[in-house]
Enzyme design. Structure first.
Site, mmCIF file in Angstrom:
data_model
loop_
_atom_site.group_PDB
_atom_site.id
_atom_site.type_symbol
_atom_site.label_atom_id
_atom_site.label_comp_id
_atom_site.label_asym_id
_atom_site.label_seq_id
_atom_site.Cartn_x
_atom_site.Cartn_y
_atom_site.Cartn_z
ATOM 1 N N HIS A 235 -3.936 16.021 12.794
ATOM 2 C CA HIS A 235 -3.755 14.738 12.114
ATOM 3 C C HIS A 235 -4.940 14.449 11.188
ATOM 4 C CE1 HIS A 235 -0.234 14.103 14.431
ATOM 5 N NE2 HIS A 235 -0.836 13.845 15.576
ATOM 6 N N TRP B 233 0.221 22.881 13.243
ATOM 7 C CA TRP B 233 -0.945 23.440 12.524
ATOM 8 C C TRP B 233 -2.116 23.567 13.496
ATOM 9 C CZ3 TRP B 233 -5.952 21.920 11.729
ATOM 10 C CH2 TRP B 233 -6.662 22.569 10.701
ATOM 11 N N ASP C 233 5.045 16.471 7.830
ATOM 12 C CA ASP C 233 5.284 16.975 9.187
ATOM 13 C C ASP C 233 4.575 18.309 9.425
ATOM 14 O OD1 ASP C 233 6.339 16.805 11.733
ATOM 15 O OD2 ASP C 233 8.234 17.781 11.200
ATOM 16 N N GLY C 234 4.214 18.549 10.674
ATOM 17 C CA GLY C 234 3.641 19.840 11.057
ATOM 18 C C GLY C 234 2.168 19.791 11.444
ATOM 19 N N LEU D 244 -0.955 4.676 -9.703
ATOM 20 C CA LEU D 244 0.007 5.051 -8.670
ATOM 21 C C LEU D 244 0.257 3.920 -7.660
ATOM 22 C CD1 LEU D 244 1.451 7.642 -7.387
ATOM 23 C CD2 LEU D 244 -0.559 7.754 -5.896
#
Ligand code: IPE
Ligand code: IPE
Ligand code: MG
Length: 244
Positions: free
Chosen positions: A39, A27, A22-23, A133
């Site tokens: 984004h 930013w 988030d943010g 991963l």
């Protein structure tokens, strides 16, 4: 000595970290840029985190990329986010393979455009056999909707006479969720200063440890991830029992 360190490394090697990235918008605003610029920068932060994660003993990384409530944003921003997703899915498959990363997508695909659904299917197939991963992208994901969908699946089985309602318990219910094959998250990180769950993995986070950062997501890096994991390792998880 050698055995002890081996055991501790093994014990650390299966962490599931979930992130509410988030943010991005704030930013960008702080720099006088359009939200889309945040984004785009956020995708770069994501790449760095994916590359650092395995070194920290993280086996699963679940990323909140678009919530079922994010459709409420202005259409231009939704288009921008979907465009970025398209670009990312097209360009990232090769990089994911190079890094031995398996991609899984959770969330309701029905509302996504069909070309995005095809891209998701392709990347999931192309990375299916990777053993490093597991990166889980939550797209058009909502925790409540996921729980309701699982309840519906079980109700259908009951109606068809395939399931005894008395067999519904937390284990079997968890097995009906689309996350059934994933371990529950050990650690949730939320950047951007808000301290809320915003309809993320509601069922799965029953005993997840939370770490919050004021840092906006585009500024988040490998070092921050390391800090969060080390804070997590210092916590005592009791799961309702008595501490040591
Ligand atoms: C998170 O950043 C990205 C998505 C929700 C897609 P935001 O876009 O929510 O950024 P803020 O919270 O407005 O700063
Ligand atoms: C959560 O962030 C969703 C994602 C990061 C994809 P939001 O910015 O949408 O959450 P709220 O609206 O602040 O709760
Ligand atoms: Mg936000």
């Amino acid at each position: 000595m050698e055995t002890a360190s081996k055991i501790s490394i093994e014990a650390q090697a299966h962490l599931h970290v979930a992130i509410i990235m988030d943010g991005n918008g704030r930013w960008a605003r702080a720099r006088g840029l359009p939200r889309g610029a945040g984004h785009r920068k956020g995708v770069e932060a994501l790449r760095q985190v994916v590359e650092t994660a395995p070194e920290l003993g993280i086996s699963h990384l679940t990323l909140y990329s678009f919530s079922s409530e994010n459709w409420r944003r202005p259409p231009a921003e939704v288009r921008d986010l979907m465009g970025l997703l398209r670009f990312h899915l097209r360009s990232e498959a090769e990089r994911l393979n190079q890094n031995n990363v398996r991609l899984r997508v959770i969330g309701d695909r029905a509302a996504l455009s069909s070309d995005i659904v095809d891209l998701i299917d392709n990347v999931e197939t192309e990375t299916r056999d990777n053993t490093g991963l597991t990166m889980v992208m939550a797209l058009n994901y909502g925790g409540r909707a996921a729980i309701a969908a699982a309840a519906r699946r079980m109700a259908e089985q009951v109606a068809a006479g395939l399931l005894d309602p008395r067999a519904i318990d937390p284990d079997s219910f968890g097995g009906a969720l689309e996350t059934a094959d994933l371990p529950p998250p050990d650690l949730l990180i939320r950047t951007g200063g808000e301290q809320r769950v915003s309809n993320f993995l509601l069922w799965e986070m029953a005993y997840t440890e939370f770490v919050f950062f004021d840092t906006f997501w585009p500024d988040f890096g490998g070092r921050d991830l390391e800090r969060a994991v080390s804070e997590f390792r210092g916590r005592e998880r009791r799961f309702g029992a008595v501490g040591v």
